[in-house]
Design an enzyme around this catalytic site. Structure first.
Site, PDB file in Angstrom:
ATOM      1  N   THR A   1       0.860  -1.192   0.000  1.00 21.90           N
ATOM      2  CA  THR A   1       0.000   0.000   0.000  1.00 21.90           C
ATOM      3  C   THR A   1       0.895   1.241   0.000  1.00 21.90           C
ATOM      4  O   THR A   1       1.754   1.386   0.869  1.00 21.90           O
ATOM      5  CB  THR A   1      -0.893  -0.003   1.247  1.00 21.90           C
ATOM      6  OG1 THR A   1      -1.592  -1.239   1.280  1.00 21.90           O
ATOM      7  CG2 THR A   1      -1.880   1.141   1.223  1.00 21.90           C
TER       8      THR A   1
ATOM      9  N   ASN B   1      -9.494   1.364   2.086  1.00 21.79           N
ATOM     10  CA  ASN B   1      -9.208   1.349   3.527  1.00 21.79           C
ATOM     11  C   ASN B   1      -9.741   2.603   4.221  1.00 21.79           C
ATOM     12  O   ASN B   1     -10.229   2.535   5.350  1.00 21.79           O
ATOM     13  CB  ASN B   1      -7.704   1.195   3.776  1.00 21.79           C
ATOM     14  CG  ASN B   1      -7.271  -0.267   3.719  1.00 21.79           C
ATOM     15  OD1 ASN B   1      -8.093  -1.148   3.475  1.00 21.79           O
ATOM     16  ND2 ASN B   1      -5.995  -0.529   3.941  1.00 21.79           N
TER      17      ASN B   1
ATOM     18  N   CYS C   1      -2.656  -1.557   9.000  1.00 18.98           N
ATOM     19  CA  CYS C   1      -3.116  -0.945   7.745  1.00 18.98           C
ATOM     20  C   CYS C   1      -4.003   0.286   7.940  1.00 18.98           C
ATOM     21  O   CYS C   1      -3.606   1.392   7.592  1.00 18.98           O
ATOM     22  CB  CYS C   1      -3.843  -1.990   6.919  1.00 18.98           C
ATOM     23  SG  CYS C   1      -2.818  -3.432   6.604  1.00 18.98           S
TER      24      CYS C   1
HETATM   25  C1  UGA Z   1      -7.643  -4.173   6.268  1.00 18.23           C
HETATM   26  C2  UGA Z   1      -8.683  -4.220   5.146  1.00 18.23           C
HETATM   27  O1  UGA Z   1      -9.921  -4.714   5.664  1.00 18.23           O
HETATM   28  C3  UGA Z   1      -8.204  -5.119   4.007  1.00 18.23           C
HETATM   29  O2  UGA Z   1      -9.148  -5.109   2.930  1.00 18.23           O
HETATM   30  C4  UGA Z   1      -6.843  -4.609   3.505  1.00 18.23           C
HETATM   31  O3  UGA Z   1      -6.333  -5.421   2.469  1.00 18.23           O
HETATM   32  C5  UGA Z   1      -5.864  -4.600   4.665  1.00 18.23           C
HETATM   33  O4  UGA Z   1      -6.380  -3.760   5.724  1.00 18.23           O
HETATM   34  C6  UGA Z   1      -4.557  -4.040   4.175  1.00 18.23           C
HETATM   35  O5  UGA Z   1      -4.468  -2.836   3.941  1.00 18.23           O
HETATM   36  O6  UGA Z   1      -3.626  -4.823   3.911  1.00 18.23           O
HETATM   37  P1  UGA Z   1      -6.941  -5.802   8.264  1.00 18.23           P
HETATM   38  O7  UGA Z   1      -6.036  -4.709   8.694  1.00 18.23           O
HETATM   39  O8  UGA Z   1      -6.415  -7.200   8.199  1.00 18.23           O
HETATM   40  O9  UGA Z   1      -7.534  -5.492   6.806  1.00 18.23           O
HETATM   41  O10 UGA Z   1      -8.153  -5.830   9.285  1.00 18.23           O
HETATM   42  P2  UGA Z   1      -9.721  -5.500   9.253  1.00 18.23           P
HETATM   43  O11 UGA Z   1     -10.483  -6.753   9.309  1.00 18.23           O
HETATM   44  O12 UGA Z   1     -10.051  -4.540   8.186  1.00 18.23           O
HETATM   45  O13 UGA Z   1      -9.891  -4.765  10.666  1.00 18.23           O
HETATM   46  C7  UGA Z   1      -9.236  -3.544  10.923  1.00 18.23           C
HETATM   47  C8  UGA Z   1      -9.626  -3.029  12.293  1.00 18.23           C
HETATM   48  O14 UGA Z   1     -10.967  -2.551  12.289  1.00 18.23           O
HETATM   49  C9  UGA Z   1      -9.552  -4.081  13.415  1.00 18.23           C
HETATM   50  O15 UGA Z   1      -8.972  -3.476  14.550  1.00 18.23           O
HETATM   51  C10 UGA Z   1     -11.012  -4.422  13.660  1.00 18.23           C
HETATM   52  O16 UGA Z   1     -11.278  -4.882  14.967  1.00 18.23           O
HETATM   53  C11 UGA Z   1     -11.674  -3.068  13.407  1.00 18.23           C
HETATM   54  N1  UGA Z   1     -13.104  -3.157  13.052  1.00 18.23           N
HETATM   55  C12 UGA Z   1     -13.495  -3.815  11.943  1.00 18.23           C
HETATM   56  C13 UGA Z   1     -14.026  -2.525  13.865  1.00 18.23           C
HETATM   57  O17 UGA Z   1     -13.682  -1.890  14.893  1.00 18.23           O
HETATM   58  N2  UGA Z   1     -15.350  -2.577  13.527  1.00 18.23           N
HETATM   59  C14 UGA Z   1     -15.781  -3.234  12.422  1.00 18.23           C
HETATM   60  O18 UGA Z   1     -16.988  -3.246  12.162  1.00 18.23           O
HETATM   61  C15 UGA Z   1     -14.833  -3.884  11.609  1.00 18.23           C
END
Ligand code: UGA
Length: 464
Positions: free
Chosen positions: A137, A233, A285
């Site tokens: 990214t 993101n 991320c």
């Molecule tokens: C994120 C994106 O979702 C991916 O599509 C992207 O490829 C990736 O970053 C990246 O840039 O490589 P990731 O960081 O693995 O993926 O995690 P997420 O599942 O997106 O969660 C991110 C944060 O948001 C976590 O702390 C999670 O607990 C929080 N979250 C997620 C919430 O607080 N509420 C929600 O409803 C969903």
């Protein structure tokens, strides 16, 4: 159980050999999954211990399904890992750059030094025309700079080209996201490169066809491909901060943000995903990507349009002070100008990773809140199913235990912070018998408050 995939037939298709430079959560998953799709793959990293671990079939991180797939594909002979850049340069037709782009120290922009090192190092060792594709990214404009680096450092006259193909994998669901992505996006600068990118992604499309699915492909220009990733993101981060702002309002007004999110989520224009209010987003991320996007927009003269992202960031960071205050309230401690004094309060702290089903603690809201509680002099006893080692190295001032039972024994407050299955399925009565006081902070908003209250618990969720 890993879904076995039959490698698609190689008789009629061109199968470029592929390298992935940088074997973190991203590059490692890609390398393993592309071998599973039938490609010959090499993974490169400068960390010799990590490479050794991969080559002996031990995945040096926690990612569901991937250890089995690693072993299977090492055995197939299509997958190997190396620290030898010359071997990588000789082997692959397409090189994917998967190294990290962390936030620069003391600034909001992205640190591109790992990209520079990887690209320069690879370029110097090339001896034929290949395609280098960015996956990391990055700020928009990076691909053009990478092409300049290649032109400067690759032997003259090879005509090495740069393309871009962002990834969208979520840790904890990484294998699925690579093998069965909801879209493929790529950009190239010539017909030759475009064809090569088609060949590289053919395995994914063939698997989709076998499973009667379609994977949309968006072929675009370099700048758009770079922007797609940060835009996605930033949008996800905005959604989370929006619902967390609604959580504050719900708390102030006596409403329930969980019901609210469900109710608005049924509108398909809004959608019900990424609307879970809680302790905020973290990870390697989302937080750094919104900062880098805002910084880059500023550099390009359109910073004003992205001021809202600074607020998305602030709403997110405020979750942490908010949660500390909520714990203090539960423990019956008032907050002074320096926050609460929690001395003598034993906290069973459930969860350290930035989300469940990973051992990744980068910018973990749960771990940061644990440290803040410790600074407020609480006795914080942390348990996490997979993240203990990483958390211990990062926050040695906390106490860590290896089981849930040890964490909750004689606790004055239970903080359930990361929705691991082990925590989501906690039984209020059984847990109640182990703690000193029945007080729970549900930072995951995963429990039914009435159930817990019925069993004598003081329950506090987030925004409800
Ligand atoms: C994120 C994106 O979702 C991916 O599509 C992207 O490829 C990736 O970053 C990246 O840039 O490589 P990731 O960081 O693995 O993926 O995690 P997420 O599942 O997106 O969660 C991110 C944060 O948001 C976590 O702390 C999670 O607990 C929080 N979250 C997620 C919430 O607080 N509420 C929600 O409803 C969903």
């Amino acid at each position: 159980m890993v879904n076995a995939i039959q490698p698609p037939s190689q008789n009629t298709t061109t199968r470029p050999r592929i390298s992935f430079l940088g074997c973190g959560y991203l590059g490692a998953t890609y390398a393993i999954c592309f071998a599973e799709l039938g490609y010959e793959v090499v993974g490169f990293d400068v960390d010799a211990a990590k490479i050794e671990s991969f080559n002996t079939g031990v995945l040096p991180m926690h990612e569901p399904g991937l250890p089995e797939l690693l072993k299977k594909n090492l055995e197939s002979g299509r997958l190997r890992f190396t620290t030898d850049v010359q071997a990588v340069a000789d082997f692959a037709d397409v090189h994917f750059i998967c190294v990290g782009t962390p936030q620069r120290k003391g600034e909001h922009g992205a640190d591109l030094s790992y990209i520079e090192t990887a690209v320069v190092n690879l370029s110097k060792h090339l001896s034929r025309k290949v395609l280098i594709v960015g996956k990391s990214t990055v700020p928009v404009g990076t691909a053009q700079w990478v092409q300049e680096l290649v032109d400067r450092h690759a032997p003259e006259g090879l005509g090495v080209e740069v393309g871009w193909s962002p990834e969208f994998l979520q840790e904890s669901n990484a294998m699925h996201d690579v093998l069965r992505p909801n879209r493929i996006v790529y950009a190239s600068q010539s017909e030759w490169a475009s064809q090569l990118l088609k060949d590289v992604h053919r395995g994914i499309l063939e698997l989709a066809a076998v499973e009667d699915r379609e994977v949309p492909v968006v072929e675009t220009d370099l700048a758009t491909a770079e922007l797609v990733k940060v835009a996605a993101n930033a949008f996800l981060a905005t959604k989370i901060s929006f619902i967390n702002a609604m959580a504050d309002l719900s708390e102030a007004a006596g409403a329930d943000v969980v019901d609210l999110a469900r109710a608005i989520g049924y509108d398909q224009r809004i959608g019900n995903r990424f609307l879970r209010a809680g302790i905020g987003f973290g990870g390697g991320c989302l937080p750094k990507d919104i900062r880098a996007l805002s910084a880059r927009a500023g550099e390009l003269g359109v910073g004003e349009s992205f001021r809202f992202l600074d607020e998305v960031d602030s709403v997110n960071t405020r979750r942490r002070t908010h949660t500390v205050r909520a714990v203090a309230d539960l423990a019956g401690r008032t907050s002074g100008p320096n926050g609460p004094d929690l001395s003598g309060v034993r906290i069973a702290y459930l969860g350290a990773t930035f989300k469940p089903d990973t051992d990744d603690i980068r910018d973990s809201p749960a771990l940061d809140i644990a440290r803040r509680l410790r600074s407020a002099r609480a006795d914080v006893v942390v348990y996490d199913p997979e993240g203990l080692e990483n958390a211990k190295a990062y926050a040695p001032e906390l106490s860590f235990v290896k089981t849930l039972a040890e964490a909750v024994a004689d606790a004055d407050v239970v903080c359930a912070m990361v929705p691991w299955e082990e925590f989501r399925t906690l039984d209020p009565e059984a847990l109640g018998r182990q703690v000193a006081e029945r007080r729970i902070l549900d930072g995951m908003n995963a429990f039914d408050p009435e159930q817990w209250r019925k069993h004598g618990w003081s329950y506090q969720g987030i925004g409800r």
